[in-house]
Design a protein around this motif. Structure first.
Motif, PDB file in Angstrom:
ATOM      1  N   PHE A 155     -40.569  30.325  27.319  1.00 34.62           N
ATOM      2  CA  PHE A 155     -39.485  30.273  28.296  1.00 34.62           C
ATOM      3  C   PHE A 155     -38.140  30.485  27.617  1.00 34.62           C
ATOM      4  O   PHE A 155     -37.283  31.235  28.097  1.00 34.62           O
ATOM      5  CB  PHE A 155     -39.502  28.918  29.023  1.00 34.62           C
ATOM      6  CG  PHE A 155     -38.314  28.691  29.914  1.00 34.62           C
ATOM      7  CD1 PHE A 155     -38.219  29.327  31.148  1.00 34.62           C
ATOM      8  CD2 PHE A 155     -37.272  27.861  29.517  1.00 34.62           C
ATOM      9  CE1 PHE A 155     -37.112  29.136  31.961  1.00 34.62           C
ATOM     10  CE2 PHE A 155     -36.169  27.664  30.323  1.00 34.62           C
ATOM     11  CZ  PHE A 155     -36.090  28.307  31.553  1.00 34.62           C
ATOM     12  N   GLN A 156     -37.936  29.851  26.453  1.00 35.90           N
ATOM     13  CA  GLN A 156     -36.671  30.013  25.723  1.00 35.90           C
ATOM     14  C   GLN A 156     -36.508  31.447  25.226  1.00 35.90           C
ATOM     15  O   GLN A 156     -35.398  31.996  25.223  1.00 35.90           O
ATOM     16  CB  GLN A 156     -36.631  29.034  24.551  1.00 35.90           C
ATOM     17  CG  GLN A 156     -36.493  27.585  24.974  1.00 35.90           C
ATOM     18  CD  GLN A 156     -36.580  26.613  23.812  1.00 35.90           C
ATOM     19  OE1 GLN A 156     -37.042  26.982  22.723  1.00 35.90           O
ATOM     20  NE2 GLN A 156     -36.171  25.370  24.025  1.00 35.90           N
ATOM     21  N   PHE A 157     -37.617  32.053  24.806  1.00 36.34           N
ATOM     22  CA  PHE A 157     -37.587  33.454  24.383  1.00 36.34           C
ATOM     23  C   PHE A 157     -37.161  34.355  25.540  1.00 36.34           C
ATOM     24  O   PHE A 157     -36.287  35.218  25.393  1.00 36.34           O
ATOM     25  CB  PHE A 157     -38.964  33.851  23.847  1.00 36.34           C
ATOM     26  CG  PHE A 157     -39.214  35.333  23.797  1.00 36.34           C
ATOM     27  CD1 PHE A 157     -38.377  36.180  23.099  1.00 36.34           C
ATOM     28  CD2 PHE A 157     -40.305  35.883  24.469  1.00 36.34           C
ATOM     29  CE1 PHE A 157     -38.614  37.554  23.058  1.00 36.34           C
ATOM     30  CE2 PHE A 157     -40.543  37.242  24.437  1.00 36.34           C
ATOM     31  CZ  PHE A 157     -39.707  38.079  23.730  1.00 36.34           C
ATOM     32  N   GLU A 158     -37.762  34.159  26.711  1.00 41.17           N
ATOM     33  CA  GLU A 158     -37.400  34.966  27.879  1.00 41.17           C
ATOM     34  C   GLU A 158     -35.942  34.734  28.271  1.00 41.17           C
ATOM     35  O   GLU A 158     -35.232  35.679  28.646  1.00 41.17           O
ATOM     36  CB  GLU A 158     -38.308  34.624  29.060  1.00 41.17           C
ATOM     37  CG  GLU A 158     -39.710  35.175  28.931  1.00 41.17           C
ATOM     38  CD  GLU A 158     -40.522  34.948  30.183  1.00 41.17           C
ATOM     39  OE1 GLU A 158     -41.046  35.927  30.755  1.00 41.17           O
ATOM     40  OE2 GLU A 158     -40.636  33.785  30.610  1.00 41.17           O
ATOM     41  N   LEU A 159     -35.503  33.493  28.184  1.00 45.73           N
ATOM     42  CA  LEU A 159     -34.108  33.169  28.530  1.00 45.73           C
ATOM     43  C   LEU A 159     -33.151  33.883  27.585  1.00 45.73           C
ATOM     44  O   LEU A 159     -32.146  34.457  28.017  1.00 45.73           O
ATOM     45  CB  LEU A 159     -33.903  31.653  28.444  1.00 45.73           C
ATOM     46  CG  LEU A 159     -32.551  31.124  28.936  1.00 45.73           C
ATOM     47  CD1 LEU A 159     -32.368  31.395  30.423  1.00 45.73           C
ATOM     48  CD2 LEU A 159     -32.442  29.623  28.665  1.00 45.73           C
ATOM     49  N   SER A 160     -33.469  33.871  26.285  1.00 51.41           N
ATOM     50  CA  SER A 160     -32.635  34.570  25.312  1.00 51.41           C
ATOM     51  C   SER A 160     -32.650  36.069  25.568  1.00 51.41           C
ATOM     52  O   SER A 160     -31.617  36.735  25.447  1.00 51.41           O
ATOM     53  CB  SER A 160     -33.133  34.275  23.889  1.00 51.41           C
ATOM     54  OG  SER A 160     -32.424  35.038  22.948  1.00 51.41           O
TER      55      SER A 160
END
Length: 590
Positions: free
Chosen positions: A278-283
């Protein structure tokens, strides 16, 4: 509003610099001075810049074979588009971009386009179709209406196991990428070949955005294992590509989650890798999609800055030579050849110094390994420790299940640490000697010219041999971090552990393992010395040829050109380079 104005200003600056540099290399007089090969190279560079400006924003995913690159892409898209479970023979470059309707085309090397459907690019079907094609596949273009594709094109590349034969097409995608995702596997934690690839092909490109995705985290059993693996990946990434964002993910589990398919049981690590994805997609959305125009502008301006450096450094070198009178130039040429002979002798003197330095490192590594093995014997014996009641602390089942991997991990880590410890020292030593050799040539502009990208590429090519020696040798088995000669002994332990006490077997073979490891250490450092000397010789030869060619070209121009006209043309060209340089300096970080 301010952001749009800044982007418009960047576009205007790019157009201005492109036009100014093009006018210079298209000028017949300047082109004649630069030389045909140089002009051809600059025009190729310009074509790359033009391509970069015209193509959609491109996110390229790289990584060794079987690291789950295609699965990660499919997890991002939320659908199965990129083919998975392919072989080396059927692995194609896949360009995935936006289209209102789904289409698939194979672009052949002869330019022909062959319509396909998604089912055609599975392993079994593609093998059959490829036999019928009139030429090899250059790439497969997939169009789909997945929302993320409205903002970028995603390129899925083949595995990068063999660096020496890295396909030129893949290299072109790397050079032309706007951002990079590098897929690694937690089950094969950053082999030396992967580190070498990042150091020699990815890091020099200075990408504004680079993700290192540690895939298959769901295969680990505990959070302690996860934390240990992530520390290793983050530590290595920080050293090689310090600007990278490192995430521990499971592309396969995320794809199943998005498709609503049944997922494997949670081992207690799911929250971690779900959150990381999720953090990867957000970044990806915040730092790339929303900033893609800014990233694109900086990439293009950086390329133009390198092109400017090539032109200006070449012209300055020729200008310095042309400013001499003919007799002085002849004297300079003769003096240069004499100095080359002296430098060749100096190079020979440096080889024993290099040999002794690396030999000392080798002996230090051998000492470390002997100390390590003394401690390892104690650790092995501790596996038989008993508690206060006289009961075994570790059950026979635990020993049978974990001892072999414990032993391999300990020895592997010690072996790798010894070699990695000396990497920076050897690089620093060869760099120091290289600088001294270059300075000994006595031509000031050589140092300036060595900043040019074409020279930088050659330097990195020469450096690759040394880097490969330091960061790893050709090793055995699934782990590229392990001593090859010791592996046969461990295989013996593995075969016999069902028949007798595995600890006894380990102790019986203990001396053989230690001897084999030390032998491998010696071989690595001997090979490293050969490659380090090769690098010094390559740098010497290059510096000599670079300067000799400049002298010869200046002499030839003096014979064929009016000197005052030549100097006037050079001065005019250098003056015309000032305007684009001011724009580049104002828009790029120092």
């Amino acid at each position: 509003m301010r952001e749009n104005e800044n982007l418009m200003a960047s576009d205007e600056n790019i157009v201005a610099v492109r036009e100014q540099l093009s006018e210079i290399i298209e000028d017949d007089k300047i082109a004649e001075i630069l030389g045909r090969e140089c002009v051809e190279h600059l025009k190729e560079f310009r074509a790359l810049v033009d391509k970069r400006c015209e193509e959609p924003f491109t996110l390229v995913i790289l990584g060794d074979f079987k690291r789950g690159k295609s699965t990660i892409i499919n997890a991002l898209l939320g659908k199965k588009l990129a083919p998975i479970n392919v072989t080396h023979e059927t692995y194609t470059i896949n360009e995935i971009s936006f289209g209102h309707t789904q289409t698939v085309e194979a672009i052949l090397e002869n330019g022909q386009r062959v319509p396909l459907v998604l089912e055609d690019i599975t392993r079994e079907n593609l093998e059959k179709r490829m036999k019928l094609f009139p030429a090899k596949i250059s790439c497969v273009q997939i169009k789909d209406n997945a929302p993320i594709l409205k903002s970028m094109r995603i390129v899925d590349t083949p595995g990068l196991s063999d660096l020496e034969s890295l396909d030129k097409q893949v290299q072109d995608y790397i050079v032309n990428a706007d951002a990079i995702m590098y897929a690694a596997s937690c089950l094969l934690p950053f082999s030396e070949s992967e580190q070498l690839f990042l150091a020699t092909h990815v890091s020099p490109q200075r990408f504004g955005m680079l993700y290192v995705l540690v895939n298959m985290i769901d295969a680990l059993n505990t959070m302690a294992d996860v934390k240990k693996i992530m520390r290793r990946f983050r530590g290595i990434s920080e050293r090689i590509v310090p600007n990278a964002f490192v995430y521990g993910i499971s592309g396969g589990d995320e794809l199943k989650r998005k498709l609503g398919e049944e997922r494997p049981a949670d081992k207690g690590t799911r929250e971690f890798y779900e959150t990381q994805f999720f953090q990867f997609e957000l970044s990806l959305k915040r730092d790339i999609i929303m900033q893609k125009d800014v990233i694109r502008s900086k990439r293009v301006l950086t390329m133009l800055d390198r092109m400017h450096a090539e032109i200006s450094s070449r012209l300055r070198m020729i200008s310095d030579m042309a400013d001499m009178d003919k007799q002085l130039l002849e004297d300079k040429a003769r003096e240069f050849e004499e100095k080359c002979d002296q430098l060749a002798a100096e190079l020979e003197k440096r080889k024993p110094e290099l040999h002794l330095s690396i030999l000392e490192m080798q002996q230090e590594a051998e000492t470390w390994m002997y100390e390590f093995f003394a401690k390892l014997r104690t650790s092995i014996l501790e596996c038989r420790a008993k508690d206060e009641m006289g009961e075994d602390i570790y059950s026979p089942e635990d020993i049978e299940k974990y001892f072999y991997s414990f032993l391999m991990e300990k020895v592997s880590e010690a072996y790798r640490t010894c070699i990695e410890c000396h990497r920076d020292a050897i690089t620093e030593l060869t760099d120091k000697m290289s600088r001294e050799l270059a300075q000994a040539l006595g031509i000031a502009n050589v140092a300036e010219v060595s900043k040019a990208p074409s020279v930088d590429r050659l330097m990195k090519s020469a450096n690759k041999n040394v880097t490969r020696s330091v960061m790893g040798v050709k090793l055995f088995g699934t782990s590229e971090n392990f001593s090859p000669a010791a592996m046969s002994t461990f295989s013996l332990i593995m075969k016999k552990k069902k028949q007798t006490d595995i600890i006894d077997i380990a102790l019986e073979n203990y001396d053989e393992i230690r001897i084999n490891i030390v032998k491998d250490i010696k071989t690595v450092y001997q090979d490293l010395e050969v490659k380090a000397i090769s690098r010094l010789e390559s740098l010497y030869q290059y510096q000599v040829e670079l300067s000799r060619n400049a002298i010869d070209q200046a002499k030839e121009m003096m014979d064929n050109e009016d000197k005052s006209e030549l100097l006037e043309t050079l001065a005019d060209a250098l003056k015309r380079l000032e305007a684009p340089k001011q724009i580049l300096d104002a828009n790029l970080p120092a």
